[in-house]
Write an enzyme that holds these catalytic residues in place. Structure first.
Site, PDB file in Angstrom:
ATOM      1  N   HIS A  26       0.812  -1.218   0.000  1.00  0.00           N
ATOM      2  CA  HIS A  26       0.000   0.000   0.000  1.00  0.00           C
ATOM      3  C   HIS A  26       0.845   1.267   0.000  1.00  0.00           C
ATOM      4  CE1 HIS A  26       0.503  -0.435   4.386  1.00  0.00           C
ATOM      5  NE2 HIS A  26       0.047  -1.659   4.225  1.00  0.00           N
ATOM      6  N   HIS A  48       7.622   7.230   4.056  1.00  0.00           N
ATOM      7  CA  HIS A  48       6.873   6.580   2.972  1.00  0.00           C
ATOM      8  C   HIS A  48       6.126   7.660   2.201  1.00  0.00           C
ATOM      9  CE1 HIS A  48       3.990   6.959   6.261  1.00  0.00           C
ATOM     10  NE2 HIS A  48       3.126   7.170   5.280  1.00  0.00           N
ATOM     11  N   HIS A  83       2.547   8.821  -0.425  1.00  0.00           N
ATOM     12  CA  HIS A  83       1.191   8.604  -0.934  1.00  0.00           C
ATOM     13  C   HIS A  83       1.131   9.322  -2.281  1.00  0.00           C
ATOM     14  CE1 HIS A  83      -0.328   7.244   3.069  1.00  0.00           C
ATOM     15  NE2 HIS A  83       0.684   8.011   3.476  1.00  0.00           N
ATOM     16  N   GLU A 111      -2.536  13.342   0.659  1.00  0.00           N
ATOM     17  CA  GLU A 111      -3.575  13.018   1.656  1.00  0.00           C
ATOM     18  C   GLU A 111      -4.147  14.319   2.208  1.00  0.00           C
ATOM     19  OE1 GLU A 111      -1.987   9.628   4.231  1.00  0.00           O
ATOM     20  OE2 GLU A 111      -3.591   8.871   2.951  1.00  0.00           O
ATOM     21  N   HIS A 120       5.690  11.319   3.951  1.00  0.00           N
ATOM     22  CA  HIS A 120       5.471  11.294   5.403  1.00  0.00           C
ATOM     23  C   HIS A 120       6.710  10.794   6.123  1.00  0.00           C
ATOM     24  CE1 HIS A 120       0.813  11.047   4.916  1.00  0.00           C
ATOM     25  NE2 HIS A 120       1.275  12.290   4.843  1.00  0.00           N
ATOM     26  N   THR A 142      -3.168   7.615   8.917  1.00  0.00           N
ATOM     27  CA  THR A 142      -4.133   7.731   7.811  1.00  0.00           C
ATOM     28  C   THR A 142      -4.441   6.366   7.193  1.00  0.00           C
ATOM     29  OG1 THR A 142      -2.428   8.015   6.116  1.00  0.00           O
ATOM     30  CG2 THR A 142      -3.241  10.025   7.219  1.00  0.00           C
TER      31      THR A 142
HETATM   32  C1  LIG Z   1       0.468   0.765  12.978  1.00  0.00           C
HETATM   33  C2  LIG Z   1       1.666   0.035  12.401  1.00  0.00           C
HETATM   34  C3  LIG Z   1       1.649   0.119  10.893  1.00  0.00           C
HETATM   35  N1  LIG Z   1       1.305   1.457  10.450  1.00  0.00           N
HETATM   36  C4  LIG Z   1       2.197   2.466  10.551  1.00  0.00           C
HETATM   37  O1  LIG Z   1       3.292   2.304  11.072  1.00  0.00           O
HETATM   38  C5  LIG Z   1       1.821   3.795   9.974  1.00  0.00           C
HETATM   39  C6  LIG Z   1       2.706   4.864  10.098  1.00  0.00           C
HETATM   40  C7  LIG Z   1       2.366   6.115   9.549  1.00  0.00           C
HETATM   41  C8  LIG Z   1       1.148   6.278   8.890  1.00  0.00           C
HETATM   42  S1  LIG Z   1       0.738   7.851   8.210  1.00  0.00           S
HETATM   43  N2  LIG Z   1       0.255   7.638   6.694  1.00  0.00           N
HETATM   44  O2  LIG Z   1      -0.355   8.354   8.991  1.00  0.00           O
HETATM   45  O3  LIG Z   1       1.951   8.629   8.227  1.00  0.00           O
HETATM   46  C9  LIG Z   1       0.271   5.222   8.765  1.00  0.00           C
HETATM   47  C10 LIG Z   1       0.606   3.965   9.309  1.00  0.00           C
HETATM   48  C11 LIG Z   1       1.615  -1.446  12.786  1.00  0.00           C
HETATM   49  N3  LIG Z   1       1.429  -1.538  14.223  1.00  0.00           N
HETATM   50  C12 LIG Z   1       2.406  -1.324  15.114  1.00  0.00           C
HETATM   51  C13 LIG Z   1       1.884  -1.494  16.386  1.00  0.00           C
HETATM   52  C14 LIG Z   1       0.519  -1.805  16.252  1.00  0.00           C
HETATM   53  C15 LIG Z   1      -0.497  -2.042  17.210  1.00  0.00           C
HETATM   54  C16 LIG Z   1      -1.773  -2.304  16.728  1.00  0.00           C
HETATM   55  C17 LIG Z   1      -2.019  -2.332  15.340  1.00  0.00           C
HETATM   56  C18 LIG Z   1      -1.008  -2.074  14.407  1.00  0.00           C
HETATM   57  C19 LIG Z   1       0.255  -1.818  14.881  1.00  0.00           C
HETATM   58 ZN   LIG Z   2       1.473   8.258   5.296  1.00  0.00          ZN
END
Ligand SMILES: C[C@H](CNC(=O)c1ccc(S(N)(=O)=O)cc1)Cn1ccc2ccccc21
Ligand SMILES: [Zn+2]
Length: 265
Positions: free
Chosen positions: A67, A96, A98, A108, A121, A207
């Site tokens: 993604h 990363h 978008h 976004e 980001h 997001t």
């Molecule tokens: C979130 C994590 C995976 N997602 C992200 O790290 C992440 C980072 C930045 C953005 S953005 N686009 O807002 O900058 C979006 C997603 C997995 N993860 C790690 C611990 C954890 C606990 C429960 C569920 C998933 C978990």
């Molecule tokens: Zn992001």
């Protein structure tokens, strides 16, 4: 958790099924950054420049997770973030992107409804909290500012030499789930605008699922230029279903009672 994505079947409008906060959350991201009128961003003269200390990364993995494409240095990296609206020091976790499948969509965050062709980001976590000592713990902590993400708009213009090592690597991670170890050093500082003084900041969320409401967002006014060829390289990255990722951006979410602060007039 049904694998979420950006298609009709698994896109942002369906995420609430596994992730109710998508519809019930009151501090969801992204948002449309409005600069005039009632709910517009309010100038805050106390907002200082953002301070980043990004020594060139020597060891990192570049991954296509289906993604997005993500650059993640090894655990030992010492990159830090402070200043701006922050009261604590944050550690760099990953960056990363978008993007969209044409130059009129892809970011976004939006500014007065305008989308940029892409958004970068830079993800950080609060390294001074007594409640957690890793990124994973920070995400699960319910701390309202566990994370800080710096957002930079990308616009089409001259080739970005500093981002070339990244965009040149996109063809090597065309298939979802593929990753490469980043060859040599990467200087992230060189990618960013000189001055990190003009930005919007507000309390929001991840997001993408789990959409955790733990992010202090800092979105910079000044876009970063990349060439058309560099934009096209993003659009050739596959999503794991044999199709290119052509729009991995979530639409803007309601502001609710939040206010957006601007560090500039
Ligand atoms: C979130 C994590 C995976 N997602 C992200 O790290 C992440 C980072 C930045 C953005 S953005 N686009 O807002 O900058 C979006 C997603 C997995 N993860 C790690 C611990 C954890 C606990 C429960 C569920 C998933 C978990
Ligand atoms: Zn992001």
């Amino acid at each position: 958790m049904a694998p979420w994505g950006y298609s009709k079947e698994n896109g942002p409008a369906t995420w609430h099924k596994d992730c109710p906060i998508a519809n019930t959350g009151v501090r969801q991201s992204p948002i449309d950054l409005i600069t005039t009128g009632q709910t517009c961003a309010k100038y805050d003269s106390n907002l200082k420049p953002v301070i980043v200390s990004y020594p060139a990364f020597s060891e990192a993995t570049f991954l296509n997770n289906g993604h997005s494409v993500q650059f993640q240095p090894s655990a030992g990296n010492l990159s830090e973030l402070s200043g701006g609206p922050l009261t604590k020091k944050y550690k760099f976790e990953q960056f990363h992107f978008h993007w969209g499948n044409n130059d009129s969509e892809g970011s976004e965050h939006r500014v007065n409804g305008k989308m940029y062709p892409a958004e970068l980001h830079l993800v950080h976590w609060n390294s001074e909290s007594p409640n957690f000592s890793s990124f994973q713990e920070a995400v699960g902590s319910n701390d309202p500012h566990a994370l800080c993400v710096l957002g930079f708009f990308l616009k089409v213009g001259a080739e970005n030499a500093s981002l070339k090592p990244i965009t040149d690597l996109l063809s090597k991670v065309k298939n979802a789930g593929s990753s490469v170890s980043f060859p040599g050093k990467f200087d992230l500082k060189a990618v960013l605008p000189e001055t990190l003084t003009d930005y919007y900041t507000y309390d929001g969320s991840l997001t993408t699922p789990p959409l955790a409401e733990c992010v202090k967002w800092i979105v910079f006014k000044e876009p970063i230029e990349v060439s058309t060829a560099q934009m096209e390289a993003f659009r050739a990255v596959d999503d794991g279903h044999g199709k290119p990722i052509t729009g991995n951006y979530r639409p803007p979410c309601p502001l609710h009672t939040r206010t957006v602060a601007a560090s500039f007039k």
